[in-house]
Every structure is written in structure tokens, then in C-alpha cells.
Enzyme design. Structure first.
Site, mmCIF file in Angstrom:
data_model
loop_
_atom_site.group_PDB
_atom_site.id
_atom_site.type_symbol
_atom_site.label_atom_id
_atom_site.label_comp_id
_atom_site.label_asym_id
_atom_site.label_seq_id
_atom_site.Cartn_x
_atom_site.Cartn_y
_atom_site.Cartn_z
ATOM 1 N N LYS A 43 -18.581 24.356 -25.488
ATOM 2 C CA LYS A 43 -18.327 23.676 -24.211
ATOM 3 C C LYS A 43 -16.963 23.020 -24.303
ATOM 4 O O LYS A 43 -16.481 22.702 -25.398
ATOM 5 C CB LYS A 43 -19.389 22.596 -23.937
ATOM 6 C CG LYS A 43 -19.563 22.293 -22.472
ATOM 7 C CD LYS A 43 -20.393 23.345 -21.785
ATOM 8 C CE LYS A 43 -20.531 23.077 -20.299
ATOM 9 N NZ LYS A 43 -21.539 23.960 -19.697
HETATM 10 P P1 NAD Z 1 -20.432 21.612 -9.102
HETATM 11 O O1 NAD Z 1 -19.256 20.770 -9.421
HETATM 12 O O2 NAD Z 1 -20.233 22.858 -8.315
HETATM 13 O O3 NAD Z 1 -21.530 20.726 -8.328
HETATM 14 C C1 NAD Z 1 -22.005 19.501 -8.793
HETATM 15 C C2 NAD Z 1 -22.736 18.841 -7.639
HETATM 16 O O4 NAD Z 1 -23.326 17.618 -8.083
HETATM 17 C C3 NAD Z 1 -21.823 18.477 -6.479
HETATM 18 O O5 NAD Z 1 -22.493 18.732 -5.263
HETATM 19 C C4 NAD Z 1 -21.619 16.990 -6.647
HETATM 20 O O6 NAD Z 1 -21.273 16.337 -5.442
HETATM 21 C C5 NAD Z 1 -22.986 16.599 -7.149
HETATM 22 N N1 NAD Z 1 -23.051 15.303 -7.810
HETATM 23 C C6 NAD Z 1 -22.198 14.769 -8.711
HETATM 24 N N2 NAD Z 1 -22.601 13.533 -9.032
HETATM 25 C C7 NAD Z 1 -23.727 13.308 -8.347
HETATM 26 C C8 NAD Z 1 -24.624 12.211 -8.244
HETATM 27 N N3 NAD Z 1 -24.431 11.105 -8.953
HETATM 28 N N4 NAD Z 1 -25.703 12.327 -7.430
HETATM 29 C C9 NAD Z 1 -25.907 13.442 -6.710
HETATM 30 N N5 NAD Z 1 -25.096 14.506 -6.753
HETATM 31 C C10 NAD Z 1 -24.026 14.431 -7.560
HETATM 32 O O7 NAD Z 1 -21.160 21.908 -10.481
HETATM 33 P P2 NAD Z 1 -22.214 23.049 -10.810
HETATM 34 O O8 NAD Z 1 -21.464 24.185 -11.407
HETATM 35 O O9 NAD Z 1 -23.099 23.269 -9.643
HETATM 36 O O10 NAD Z 1 -23.013 22.360 -11.999
HETATM 37 C C11 NAD Z 1 -24.126 21.492 -11.763
HETATM 38 C C12 NAD Z 1 -24.917 21.383 -13.062
HETATM 39 O O11 NAD Z 1 -25.362 22.695 -13.435
HETATM 40 C C13 NAD Z 1 -24.146 20.855 -14.262
HETATM 41 O O12 NAD Z 1 -25.045 20.151 -15.103
HETATM 42 C C14 NAD Z 1 -23.704 22.120 -14.965
HETATM 43 O O13 NAD Z 1 -23.440 21.909 -16.339
HETATM 44 C C15 NAD Z 1 -24.919 22.986 -14.748
HETATM 45 N N6 NAD Z 1 -24.699 24.428 -14.870
HETATM 46 C C16 NAD Z 1 -23.769 25.078 -14.117
HETATM 47 C C17 NAD Z 1 -23.631 26.465 -14.246
HETATM 48 C C18 NAD Z 1 -22.677 27.257 -13.391
HETATM 49 O O14 NAD Z 1 -22.667 28.500 -13.493
HETATM 50 N N7 NAD Z 1 -21.893 26.635 -12.514
HETATM 51 C C19 NAD Z 1 -24.416 27.176 -15.169
HETATM 52 C C20 NAD Z 1 -25.363 26.477 -15.908
HETATM 53 C C21 NAD Z 1 -25.493 25.117 -15.750
#
Ligand code: NAD
Length: 420
Positions: free
Chosen positions: A106
């Protein structure tokens, strides 16, 4: 027990607990308690106003036992070494759960990208990539998107690395735009994987997804796509939140309309969305609202011990990484709330990244049917392995997922042996 908020300690507690249940000798998995390699970089970036700011970034390779290190890059003010370590370790276990030939890594940059121009974000992305360029590579360590990092940014990483290496290297990073060697379906893959797992779990629990209510915390890549697929399957999405706040609608949110609204919003947030019967709420309101499935798709440490006491959902679906603390998890378990663990639930993203990497290495590209049918096959198989392990040992799915992963990792480690 005192509340643990250090995500790496949270990960170690989960790991040790699973190993104890499986009766594993600590010697067999001791290497997994330590990341293999850690890098901190500081790099200067010229901002639009002419000033120079120095940013700090990290890259942690937790394990390369089962393949090259693999894991996303996060841009967030809270990024630090402990968080990066934990996320790297979860990648190791996640890749092992879905049985794809990767280790775990990461990375991240400590930055709040809100308000930065595209030019500034590009220079930060390129500056960070140049500093970690020796550390990564298609056969070594392959980054991807994560919180606040986009497909466009992956394109800049590919370009920076390829330019420095003097070789066109699409396989150095995944989640790229399709035009720059990305895979069709990658953008939606994590959310689609969340959907496949939720669908399978609902069947096992004799719950009809089409008659179920869902709340989604986080409406970024994972949350919005999970909401879309669940909505299309007939589920009623009663609540959604993002960094700007939450929306609640007893009759169900119009997800296509909300997606369109967010798409047009300059900050891509849900704030200001209007629909009859919609009330605004806060983050706590989303986590504790009445629903069948609570999909967590924001950040880690959301379901703490205190919050877990108030959760009303029957099932917690961990789309985010590490959204439930160790203590929070115990409370959910005591209350009979099923937690579908992150290292299984959100593995659709890395699985599709694996497809992208395979396509890049072969310079041969797949169609969407091939991508999605392979994704479904791998996610459903992994789900069943975890679910059956949980049933057989009468343990929560999280522990079962760790056990499935640990067995594969230990087997590979034993065959490889210890160098020197
Ligand atoms: P992203 O940046 O696209 O979205 C994150 C979302 O969370 C946004 O809508 C943001 O406004 C919201 N957010 C942030 N702080 C917040 C809070 N305090 N309360 C409510 N909402 C809040 O990120 P993502 O890629 O969707 O990732 C989200 C999670 O999924 C992370 O933990 C990431 O590690 C995990 N993840 C992502 C992927 C991927 O392919 N993008 C794969 C596996 C895991």
C-alpha cells in the site's frame, strides 16, 4: 479492552485471533506480523502560486510470499506509516483469500487534495512516483487507485514510470483509464464484487435482497457502484453518506438520479441533492439507521465499540478496508450482527486489477463479459470457501477469511523456505 485505533495493531489482533482459532504455530506465520519493506519519501512540488511545498509519501510492501506486492495509493491528510502498514497487510490477506498470485502493498501521500488544481495533483502524483520508482515495477510492486486517487492519476504514474524506465510499462500500475492500458470493468469492479458477495450472503441467510433495505456509508468509487448494483437488483437504498453528510429516505433513494447529481457536482458530493421524502442526517445517523444491510465504503475505524452497540443493521458489509475496529467487531458478534469482512468483500477491485495486469503483460485485451464473468467466478468461489470455513469451525466470517488466507500463505512460505 481499551479501544484500538491504530489500524496496524487492529490487523495484528485479527491475525493472532484467527491463528489461535486455527491452532497455528506462531513460528509459521511470524513473518506476516512484519512488513517486508517500508519506504518514506519527501518530495518538493511547485504549487500554482509559485511556492514550493514538500510532501511526504509512503510505500509499504508487506509480503511477496505469493507474488509481486500489490496495493493502492491513497491521498488523504491522515495517511501515515501505521495506516499504510495495516492497509498493506490487508492486501496480502485479501489476495490470498481470492487466491490471486500477489503479495500485499500500500502507498499514500499525506495531503488533502480538496482545493488543489489538476496541475498540482498531477505534479504531486509524478513527484511521488519518481521517488518510489526504484521500489515498484510490473514484477515487483504494482500500485492502483484508493481513496482520493483516480484513474487519471494512474495514467500519470504509468507515464512517469515508463519515461524513467525508458520502456512502455502499462503493467506497473492498475486501475488505469482504458485508453492507457486499463481494463474494461475495473472502475466498477470493487462495487460489483461487493454486490456479488452481498447477493451470495443474502441467499445463505434466506434474505431476499430485492426486499431488503440498505444503507451505504461513503459514495465514492466503491460505495456508489455498490449502491448502483444493489439498487438494480431491487434493494431499497434508504441511506447514503459521504464526507459532506448523509441522506435518509424511508421509501428509498433514487440512486440513478443521485449518481447523476454527484457526477455533475463540481466536488462530486451528495450535498444539496433533492428528492421528496429525503431527510439529511450525519455520519452517525447512517451507521446506526434501521436497515438490513449496512455497506461501509468510506474509511477505517468507523464501527467502534460505542457505535457497534447502536448498529441496527442485520448484516455489515465491509466495502472499505478496516472499517470495524477489533473491539467493535466483538460487540457486533455478541449482538448477533454478521460482519462480512473487508478482505473478502472488497477483493473485487484487486481481482479486476489482476485481470488488467495479465492483459498488460500479454498485450491482449478482454471484453466486459470476460472480465465480469471471471470476477463473479472468483468472488463466488472465495465467498463459499470463507462461508463454509465459518460454518465448519462455527466462527465469524472474518476469522474464517483470515484462516483461508493464512493457510495459503503458510503453504507458500513453507515451500519457498527461508533464504539464508
Ligand atoms: P473514494 O475516495 O472514491 O470514496 C470515499 C468516499 O468516502 C467518498 O464518498 C467520501 O466523501 C467518503 N467519506 C470520506 N470520509 C467520510 C466520512 N467521515 N463519513 C462518510 N463518508 C466519508 O474511495 P474508494 O475508492 O471508494 O474507497 C473507499 C474504501 O474502499 C477505502 O477504505 C478503500 O481503501 C476501499 N477500497 C477501495 C477499492 C477501489 O478499487 N477503489 C478497492 C478495495 C477497497
Amino acid at each position: 479492552m481499551a479501544q484500538k485505533t491504530n489500524p496496524f495493531e487492529n490487523m495484528l489482533e485479527q491475525l493472532d485471533a484467527a491463528a489461535e482459532i486455527a491452532g497455528l504455530d506462531k513460528q509459521d506465520y511470524i513473518t506476516l506480523r512484519y512488513p517486508e519493506r517500508e519506504l518514506t519519501v519527501n518530495f518538493p512540488v511547485k504549487m500554482d502560486d509559485g511556492t514550493i511545498r514538500v510532501f511526504t509519501g509512503y510505500r509499504v510492501q508487506h509480503s511477496t510470499i505469493r507474488g509481486p506486492a500489490k496495493g493502492g495509493i491513497r491521498f488523504h491528510p491522515d495517511v501515515d506509516m501505521d495506516e499504510t502498514r495495516a492497509l498493506a497487510a490487508w492486501m496480502t490477506f485479501k489476495c490470498a483469500v481470492v487466491d490471486i498470485p500477489y503479495g500485499g502493498a500500500k502507498g499514500g501521500v499525506t495531503v488533502d487534495p480538496t482545493g488543489l488544481s489538476q496541475g498540482e495533483i498531477e505534479r504531486i502524483t509524478r513527484g511521488y512516483t519518481a521517488k518510489i520508482a526504484d521500489f515498484i515495477g510490473p514484477e515487483k510492486d504494482i500500485p492502483a487507485t484508493d481513496v482520493n486517487t483516480t484513474q487519471q492519476m494512474m495514467g500519470w504514474i504509468m507515464d512517469t514510470y515508463s519515461t524513467l524506465a525508458g520502456v512502455y510499462s502499462p503493467g506497473v500500475v492498475t486501475s488505469k483509464p482504458v485508453e492507457a492500458g486499463g481494463s474494461v470493468g475495473r472502475k466498477e469492479a470493487t462495487g460489483l464484487g461487493v454486490f456479488f458477495v452481498t447477493w451470495e450472503l443474502a441467499k445463505k441467510l434466506n434474505m431476499d435482497l430485492a426486499k431488503s433495505t440498505v444503507a451505504v456509508q461513503g459514495f465514492g468509487n466503491v460505495g456508489s457502484n455498490a449502491a448502483k448494483f444493489l439498487y438494480e437488483a431491487g434493494a431499497k437504498i434508504v441511506a447514503v453518506s459521504d464526507v459532506s453528510g448523509g441522506l435518509y429516505c424511508e421509501d428509498g433513494l433514487d440512486i440513478p438520479a443521485l449518481l447523476e447529481y454527484v457526477d455533475k457536482h463540481p466536488r462530486r458530493i451528495i450535498e444539496g441533492y433533492q428528492q421528496e421524502g429525503v431527510k439529511t442526517t450525519d455520519n452517525h445517523g447512517i451507521l446506526t439507521c434501521k436497515c438490513d444491510f449496512l455497506v461501509l465504503a468510506a474509511l477505517e475505524n468507523q464501527i467502534t465499540e460505542e457505535v457497534a452497540k447502536e448498529v441496527q443493521a442485520k448484516v455489515v458489509i465491509e466495502g472499505a478496508n478496516g472499517p470495524t475496529t477489533f473491539a467493535g467487531d466483538k460487540v457486533l458478534e455478541e449482538r448477533g450482527i454478521i460482519a462480512c469482512p473487508d478482505i473478502l468483500t472488497n477483493a473485487g477491485g484487486v481481482t479486476c486489477s489482476y485481470f488488467e495486469w495479465v492483459q498488460n503483460l500479454q498485450h491482449h485485451y478482454w471484453d466486459i463479459e470476460t472480465v465480469n464473468s471471471n470476477l463473479e467466478r472468483i468472488m463466488v468461489k472465495a465467498f463459499n470457501e470463507v462461508y463454509e470455513t465459518a460454518e465448519e469451525l462455527k466462527i465469524p466470517m472474518r476469522m474464517a477469511a483470515y484462516i483461508v488466507a493464512l493457510k495459503r500463505l503458510i503453504a507458500a512460505q513453507k515451500i519457498r523456505g527461508i533464504f539464508l
